[in-house]
Design a protein around this motif. Structure first.
Motif, PDB file in Angstrom:
ATOM      1  N   SER A 163       0.826  -1.202   0.000  1.00 33.32           N
ATOM      2  CA  SER A 163       0.000   0.000   0.000  1.00 33.32           C
ATOM      3  C   SER A 163       0.869   1.264   0.000  1.00 33.32           C
ATOM      4  O   SER A 163       1.702   1.442  -0.882  1.00 33.32           O
ATOM      5  CB  SER A 163      -0.948  -0.035   1.205  1.00 33.32           C
ATOM      6  N   ALA A 214      -5.702   6.540  -3.859  1.00 28.85           N
ATOM      7  CA  ALA A 214      -6.578   5.527  -3.276  1.00 28.85           C
ATOM      8  C   ALA A 214      -8.025   5.998  -3.339  1.00 28.85           C
ATOM      9  O   ALA A 214      -8.317   7.168  -3.059  1.00 28.85           O
ATOM     10  CB  ALA A 214      -6.180   5.251  -1.826  1.00 28.85           C
ATOM     11  N   LEU A 252     -10.606   5.444  -1.439  1.00 32.74           N
ATOM     12  CA  LEU A 252     -11.184   5.911  -0.183  1.00 32.74           C
ATOM     13  C   LEU A 252     -10.722   7.333   0.140  1.00 32.74           C
ATOM     14  O   LEU A 252     -11.504   8.160   0.612  1.00 32.74           O
ATOM     15  CB  LEU A 252     -10.794   4.959   0.955  1.00 32.74           C
ATOM     16  N   ASP A 268      -9.544  -3.646  -4.683  1.00 29.27           N
ATOM     17  CA  ASP A 268      -9.396  -4.441  -3.451  1.00 29.27           C
ATOM     18  C   ASP A 268     -10.128  -3.816  -2.268  1.00 29.27           C
ATOM     19  O   ASP A 268      -9.837  -4.106  -1.126  1.00 29.27           O
ATOM     20  CB  ASP A 268      -7.913  -4.642  -3.127  1.00 29.27           C
ATOM     21  N   LEU A 269     -11.058  -2.915  -2.558  1.00 33.36           N
ATOM     22  CA  LEU A 269     -11.873  -2.147  -1.601  1.00 33.36           C
ATOM     23  C   LEU A 269     -11.223  -0.831  -1.208  1.00 33.36           C
ATOM     24  O   LEU A 269     -11.923   0.111  -0.817  1.00 33.36           O
ATOM     25  CB  LEU A 269     -12.215  -2.942  -0.326  1.00 33.36           C
ATOM     26  N   LEU A 270      -9.912  -0.721  -1.291  1.00 36.09           N
ATOM     27  CA  LEU A 270      -9.220   0.534  -0.972  1.00 36.09           C
ATOM     28  C   LEU A 270      -8.512   1.128  -2.184  1.00 36.09           C
ATOM     29  O   LEU A 270      -8.418   2.355  -2.315  1.00 36.09           O
ATOM     30  CB  LEU A 270      -8.206   0.309   0.158  1.00 36.09           C
ATOM     31  N   VAL A 271      -7.989   0.286  -3.052  1.00 34.51           N
ATOM     32  CA  VAL A 271      -7.219   0.744  -4.220  1.00 34.51           C
ATOM     33  C   VAL A 271      -7.793   0.098  -5.478  1.00 34.51           C
ATOM     34  O   VAL A 271      -7.963  -1.127  -5.531  1.00 34.51           O
ATOM     35  CB  VAL A 271      -5.722   0.388  -4.075  1.00 34.51           C
ATOM     36  N   ASN A 328      -8.826  -9.030  -0.781  1.00 39.03           N
ATOM     37  CA  ASN A 328      -8.937  -7.611  -0.465  1.00 39.03           C
ATOM     38  C   ASN A 328      -7.552  -7.037  -0.159  1.00 39.03           C
ATOM     39  O   ASN A 328      -6.537  -7.733  -0.259  1.00 39.03           O
ATOM     40  CB  ASN A 328      -9.913  -7.376   0.697  1.00 39.03           C
ATOM     41  N   HIS A 329      -7.533  -5.777   0.232  1.00 39.07           N
ATOM     42  CA  HIS A 329      -6.274  -5.044   0.388  1.00 39.07           C
ATOM     43  C   HIS A 329      -5.333  -5.681   1.397  1.00 39.07           C
ATOM     44  O   HIS A 329      -4.130  -5.838   1.147  1.00 39.07           O
ATOM     45  CB  HIS A 329      -6.599  -3.604   0.799  1.00 39.07           C
TER      46      HIS A 329
END
Length: 400
Positions: free
Chosen positions: A221, A258, A260, A348-351, A381-382
């Protein structure tokens, strides 16, 4: 046993939060009072309105908070500085999360909870590159070093893996790497962490017990962005450690921001347009590190002189991948297929996938990646990227 430094830092942060909440309440109070009676806007200038009187109350609260902080520093500064402080793994994770959310404030206010950048060995012991103890702490030092760099709100503890294994020890067993784990304040600007990491890597190479033949950097990340920033500043500072950098691996790194962070920034921008909502736009009080993730800032020039809370275009200076290094990219998608809707929209839910793979509509910002050096894993996921067995096998295969 409760640490004095932990008590000191927590109490200081609580007082800082009290001051911040007081500011928010005062702004809201003034806004409501003036809107109810527009004449209050003029009368408030003369100090005749209840709003002005209430402002005196808020100043008393802030003054009291300031005096309490001064007393806290006088009482505990000396004791916490002398204390040998080592947090439990759980406390370390909580501290890391706090650093991610408000680490720049912790550092600026001299809070003992602010994490200073350092490397640790596979036993979790802090290293001091340049000291005579380095060879004692790394008795089996290899000419191949792998440095693992965690992401936002995380710590070196997260590399240990919750389910399936420790990537660092697997690299040591399979390929003879000596694994080291970076711990740092993720609330600081990415560029400041990148510059400091570049300098620490230079000291590490110079004082390593044996001649370093190969350096590999692995970032999860935000950690991947810190690695790219460090490579850039190595050139700016004329540090030769990059000549040993053979591989760089990026796990779900938001090279172009990102999702989010972008959503949070958009919400803040909208709330700031409304008088009643503006005081509650709390995202603008988050750390510099989080704000850097909106576009994926790597350099001081990307944020210096820019109000990061305002809605503005992507001002980043293009930073190409470091030449002479093999760069590997891993992305995750929550869907069953890369091209299905959940994977395309959420990544991946964040990126998102395009950001993790370095793709960009601007050719100058687009990262040049070989197809065989990029892999997308479905149904992950992340955070799964940290300790997934299949992901580890891919990295081990690349670095064989």
């Amino acid at each position: 046993m409760v640490s004095i430094r932990s008590v000191h830092g927590s109490a200081q942060l609580l007082l800082d939060v009290t001051g911040g909440v007081t500011d928010i309440v005062e702004k809201m109070h003034r806004t409501i009072a003036r809107e109810v009676n527009p004449l209050n806007r003029l009368r408030d200038m003369t100090g005749e309105t209840p709003v002005a009187k209430q402002g005196h109350t808020y100043r008393i609260i802030q003054s009291t908070t300031s005096l309490l902080k001064q007393g806290l520093h006088r009482s505990l500064d000396g004791l916490s500085a002398q204390e040998e402080w080592e947090l439990s793994p759980q406390s370390l994770k909580i501290t890391a999360a706090l650093n991610g959310v408000c680490g720049d404030h912790l550092e600026a206010s001299g809070n003992p909870l602010a994490i200073s950048m350092h490397l640790r060995n596979s036993r979790g012991e802090k290293l001091q590159p340049g000291s005579t103890s380095l060879s004692t702490m790394i008795p089996d030092a290899s000419p191949r070093i792998a440095v693992l760099v965690h992401g936002l709100c995380l710590s070196h503890e997260y590399w240990k893996g919750h389910n399936e294994g420790n990537l660092g020890t697997e690299l040591q067993s399979a390929h003879g790497f000596t694994p080291l784990y970076l711990n740092y304040n993720t609330g600081r600007h990415i560029s400041r962490n990148g510059r400091e990491l570049s300098q620490q890597l230079q000291r590490l190479i110079e004082t390593w017990p044996v001649e370093v033949e190969e350096l590999t950097l692995i970032g999860h990340s935000m950690g991947g962005l810190v690695i790219r920033s460090a490579c850039w500043y190595a050139g700016e500072l004329d540090l030769p450690w990059t000549s040993r950098l053979k591989n760089a691996v990026y796990l779900g790194s938001p090279h172009h921001g990102a999702a989010l962070a972008k959503a949070g920034h958009l919400l803040t921008s909208v709330m700031r347009q409304f008088r009643y909502a503006s005081p509650f736009a709390l995202v603008r009080h988050t750390s510099a590190g989080i704000k850097d993730l909106r576009h994926g800032n790597l350099l001081d020039d990307d944020w210096a002189g820019v109000d990061q809370d305002d809605f503005h275009p992507d001002y980043r200076k293009p930073v190409p991948l470091h030449e002479g290094t093999r760069h590997y990219f891993i992305a995750a998608a929550i869907g069953k297929q890369v091209w299905d809707l959940p994977s395309t929209m959420l990544g991946d839910l964040l990126v998102r996938l395009d950001s993790a793979r370095g793709q960009h509509s601007d050719d100058l910002k687009k990262l040049s990646i070989c197809a065989e050096d990029c892999r997308v894993f479905e149904k992950l996921n992340h955070l799964d990227l940290l300790d997934n067995k299949v992901v580890h096998e891919q990295i081990l295969g690349w670095l064989a």
